[in-house]
Each structure stands twice: as C-alpha cells, then as structure tokens.
Design a protein around this motif. Sequence first.
Motif, mmCIF file in Angstrom:
data_model
loop_
_atom_site.group_PDB
_atom_site.id
_atom_site.type_symbol
_atom_site.label_atom_id
_atom_site.label_comp_id
_atom_site.label_asym_id
_atom_site.label_seq_id
_atom_site.Cartn_x
_atom_site.Cartn_y
_atom_site.Cartn_z
ATOM 1 N N TYR A 1 73.613 70.228 9.518
ATOM 2 C CA TYR A 1 72.963 71.267 10.321
ATOM 3 C C TYR A 1 73.981 72.330 10.741
ATOM 4 C CZ TYR A 1 69.366 67.702 10.392
ATOM 5 O OH TYR A 1 68.433 66.758 10.011
ATOM 6 N N LEU B 1 68.413 72.389 15.277
ATOM 7 C CA LEU B 1 68.093 72.197 13.863
ATOM 8 C C LEU B 1 67.894 70.709 13.555
ATOM 9 C CD1 LEU B 1 70.613 74.667 12.167
ATOM 10 C CD2 LEU B 1 68.140 74.972 12.402
ATOM 11 N N SER C 1 66.073 79.918 18.942
ATOM 12 C CA SER C 1 67.473 80.024 18.550
ATOM 13 C C SER C 1 68.376 80.517 19.681
ATOM 14 C CB SER C 1 67.617 80.987 17.366
ATOM 15 O OG SER C 1 68.982 81.206 17.068
ATOM 16 N N LEU D 1 66.968 80.767 9.647
ATOM 17 C CA LEU D 1 66.927 79.352 10.041
ATOM 18 C C LEU D 1 65.527 78.895 10.433
ATOM 19 C CD1 LEU D 1 70.244 79.307 12.102
ATOM 20 C CD2 LEU D 1 69.862 78.307 9.836
#
Length: 462
Positions: A35, A121, A195, A218
């Motif tokens: 990740y 993540l 994020s 992402l």
Amino acid sequence: MTEKQTWSQRFESALHPAIARFNASISFDIELIEYDITGSQAHAKMLAHTGIISHEEGEALFNGLEQVRQEYRQGQFQPGVDAEDVHFAVEKRLTEIVGDVGKKLHTARSRNDQVGTDTRLYLRDQIQQIRQQLRDWQTVLVDIAEKNVETLIPGYTHLQRAQPVSLAHHLLAYFQMAQRDWERLEDVYSRVNISPLGCGALAGTTFPIDRHYTANLLHFDNVYANSLDGVSDRDFAIEFLCAASIIMVHLSRLSEEIILWASEEFRFITLKDSCATGSSIMPQKKNPDVPELVRGKTGRVFGHLQAMLVIMKGLPLAYNKDLQEDKEGIFDSVNTVKACLEAMTILLQEGLEFRHQRLATAVTEDFANATDVADYLAARGVPFREAYNIVGKVVKTSIAAGKLLKDLHLEEWQEIHPAFAADIYEAITPRQVVAARNSYGGTGFLQVRQALINARTQLSVK
C-alpha cells in the motif's frame, strides 16, 4: 549506536540501539508495504503531473517503486529494524535502485500523511474482503435454513424454555445480524475512503500539488478538507474496530449457542470430527474448540477498540507518535475477524449436524405452549390478562401432578374454563404453535419462507 537516520543531521549522534528498537515499527508496519508503494507511485505521478519534478523523474520513481514491490514479493527485499519503518525502508531501497532521484520522492509529503494514506488503502481493501466473507457466512446460514423451515427448536428467553420456533427462523436471526454488519462496514468504508495525502506534516505544503489528482489515482472518494484533521484523524479506525467488535459479538453469540447445543444436556447437534478435538485424558470427549476459540478471541478485538479510544482521548493536534500504536490493533483485529468468519462458516457448513429427532422430542417436553393456551382463550373472548392468570394456575397444578398440558383430559380443560373444546389439542401441538405465529417477521412457516426469499434477494446485492 545505530546508523544515523535520514532526519538525524539535526542531531549530534545516533539513537541508542535499545531506543532505536523501541522506536521502530518495521516489524509490524511491513504489512503496509504494498500500500505504501501504491501510494508513493501515485504521489510520484502527481509530482510529475504538476511539474514539481520532470516526467522522466516521475517515470523513474514509478518504475523503481514497482521493482521494490517485485523484490518484496519474491522475498529479495526484507528490511530489518535498522530501517525504522516501512516508509524509510522503501525510500532507501528506491534510492539504491534509481539513484539520487529517489530522494525526490518525499517532496511535498510527510510520513504523517503518508502513513495515514497507507493505513486507509489497507483498511478499505480489508473491509471489502470481510464484507465478502460476511456474504459467504450469510449464504451458509440461508442454505441450512432452507432445509429446516419446518424443523422445530426450543426458543429461549433468560435461557429458559419460552416458545418453539422454526430452526430456519433461528438461523435467519444471525443472517440479519450479519446483514447489519455488511451494511455497517459499507458505511465505515465511506469514511475510510478519504485521502489525507498532501496534508503534509500538519499544515499542507508550499509546493503546487494536486491532492484531487492523487485521490483519483488511488480511487479515494474525497480528500480531507483540513490538513490538521487529515494527519491526526483516526475516527475511521475507531469505527472499523467498533464494527469488527460487533461482528465478533454476533459470532460469539452463535458460538455460545453451539457450545450449549453440543452439550449432553442439550444434545441438539453432533460435532463432526473435522471441526472438533478430543481430550488428552478423557477419551469419550469431543470438544467444541472452534466456537470456544471464537468466543475467546472476541475479547482481543474488544481490547483493540478500547486501546484505540484510550490512545485518541488525550491527543492534541496534530500527529503524535502515540498513533504508531494504532496499526497492530487494526492488523490483529482484521486477521482475527477474518479467521473467525472463515472458521465459523466451515463449522456451520460441514462441521456439525442437527439432531432432528432430538429436536422434535425437545419441543414436546415443556410448557412452551402455555402462551398459546392463553391466546386460545383470548380468541374466544376471555380478556388476555385473565386468560394469562388462568393458564398460570394450570401450569402450576400440572407441574405438581407431573403432567404436561397435552396430557390433560378434555374434561380437565373444561373444568378450567368452558371455552375449551377438543381443538385445544391441535392448537397446542408444537407445529401449530409455530405455524400460528404468522405475523410479519414471526416464526410462522409462511413468514419464514418469505424471509428466505428476501434473504436471497439481499445476497444478490454486491
């Protein structure tokens, strides 16, 4: 003394070896390595996209990071405690591969927003895996329920015989618990999938970064609107640990029932050899290790939730080293929930059998039909509270006489109240007691069959 770290030019000497070991997180945050690489690749692309570095440098960083990933997968890259954490380890190896351009990767980024990104993540990936396991668990519950709509089992309140119910109805109660777990994790996912990348150490950055660009790369739904909040927020971790704890509550409740059902006192199920163990000294025993372990492991997930709450309760803004302690609890909770879901799914699917003859006998050997006698009278005009008291006296005298309600003669029924007729015997048979409870959500067979249709529909939702 250990080798001086990247940040250590501020200091006269390196860390004491014991302090370096104490400070290091590489032993457990290596779990985040893939990740970390994925997040760093997105960051490198963004640096090139915004002109902070050249496209050639961005490509070199991306490809170098991919090489680190492959080396790790092949067992060629195994950083030790001297790396301090997974982030330094990856950056150091990247620089060895691509040279000084590797030192540009950390431009406009702090370990604070980096670790926050990595953790999210990781967690969103694990949430999806757990949700699929919940679907597998629910499917097994429905499969067994469909075969046992008209199998009766004693229902309990206060662990005392209450009223008979359909075994399918009983299992579908756990289906509904799991459905809430599945939906709850979806809700948690929405707050995990934000994020923090680009929040920097706490205040953002002077570089012209594009946080939405990396968020899109992402597959984050949004970005944190406040950099202080972005690097210090662990609400998402607390919410996940809470959801994980509730999953374990549900698994533990069924575990407790399976343990009881397998006992000689209940004898409702037989454990198969594939999911039970024996005693080291008592050869006759077959132990329900799977549900006992699930019941025991529940406490460790609860503990991680409590620990996370305690970590957060006194932290001033923004990032503090205390937050290094969030990962082991999250990792262990993820692993525990996944292992328990897998084990319980196997146990129910192929590790036990319901003893149908014993269940059929069990629902005939008590006074669980007493409410139905009161309902019988109420349906014939007797006020329910009066009917309730009448039946209470009947149960009392029957127990004294060593009889069950089904053993009373019609003359005895009519002495109790003239409203009783010959159809009282049919009304208090276990099958009729269950079938009659046809209110929405009840254990009546028609309701249970509709609930199974509804359950299959819910399972089709991904």
